[in-house]
Design a protein around this motif. Structure first.
Motif, mmCIF file in Angstrom:
data_model
loop_
_atom_site.group_PDB
_atom_site.id
_atom_site.type_symbol
_atom_site.label_atom_id
_atom_site.label_comp_id
_atom_site.label_asym_id
_atom_site.label_seq_id
_atom_site.Cartn_x
_atom_site.Cartn_y
_atom_site.Cartn_z
ATOM 1 N N GLY A 30 0.795 -1.222 0.000
ATOM 2 C CA GLY A 30 0.000 0.000 0.000
ATOM 3 C C GLY A 30 0.826 1.270 0.000
ATOM 4 N N ALA A 109 -7.228 2.139 -0.470
ATOM 5 C CA ALA A 109 -7.435 1.453 0.812
ATOM 6 C C ALA A 109 -8.532 0.397 0.685
ATOM 7 N N ILE A 114 -7.137 -2.159 3.320
ATOM 8 C CA ILE A 114 -6.374 -1.454 4.352
ATOM 9 C C ILE A 114 -7.259 -0.336 4.905
ATOM 10 N N ASP A 115 -7.138 -0.076 6.200
ATOM 11 C CA ASP A 115 -7.864 1.025 6.818
ATOM 12 C C ASP A 115 -7.478 2.348 6.143
ATOM 13 N N ARG A 116 -8.444 3.237 5.996
ATOM 14 C CA ARG A 116 -8.211 4.540 5.337
ATOM 15 C C ARG A 116 -7.120 5.348 6.035
ATOM 16 N N ILE A 119 -3.460 3.602 5.403
ATOM 17 C CA ILE A 119 -2.800 3.838 4.115
ATOM 18 C C ILE A 119 -2.176 5.234 4.086
#
Length: 148
Positions: A30, A109, A114-116, A119
């Motif tokens: 990411g 994300a 992935i959590d906002r 990232i």
């Protein structure tokens, strides 16, 4: 002497009018690798004081944001239309640049699961890299980052 709302609507400078296509390349973890942005910017019927500079030099310089993105490509094309001209209005280029970049971060994300916030943490310019110069040439100094 005053002007009714319709008169303002058809005669006052407008803030922005962009159509943008943007792509963000990331690695498996990411981390941002590259940003590519193509923007068509409506300048209105004629050039105002800052109208042409905002979607070109100003907006382009702000597109890297606060993230360490190794490569950034920006193509911004100004077009004349039959609308009122655009000019500096509350941020002049920054809201447009932030909107593009943050929407891309949100989408990345989601796609990577992935959590906002995570990232964004992974891609923030690190303190030890200061002073940092974005690929577009804008210098970043530690004073603009506050401890959260």
């Amino acid at each position: 002497m005053g002007c009714d709302p319709f008169g303002s609507f058809v005669s006052d400078y407008q803030g922005r009018d962009h159509v943008t296509h943007a792509e963000l390349a990331l690695d498996r973890d990411g981390r941002f690798l590259a940003l590519k942005v193509a923007t068509l910017a409506n300048l209105g019927a004629y050039v105002s004081s800052f109208g042409a500079a905002i979607p070109s030099a100003i907006y382009s310089a702000l597109l890297a944001g606060v993230y360490a993105t190794p490569a950034v490509f920006v193509e911004s094309t100004g077009v004349f239309t039959n609308t009122v001209p655009t000019d500096a209005y509350r941020g002049a280029g920054r809201p447009e640049a932030c909107y593009v970049l943050e929407r891309l971060a949100d989408q990345a994300a989601r796609e990577l699961g992935i959590d906002r916030a995570e990232i964004r943490r992974r891609n923030l310019i690190r303190k030890e890299r200061m002073p940092y110069k974005t690929p577009i040439g804008r210098p970043m100094i530690p004073a603009i980052f506050r401890k959260c």
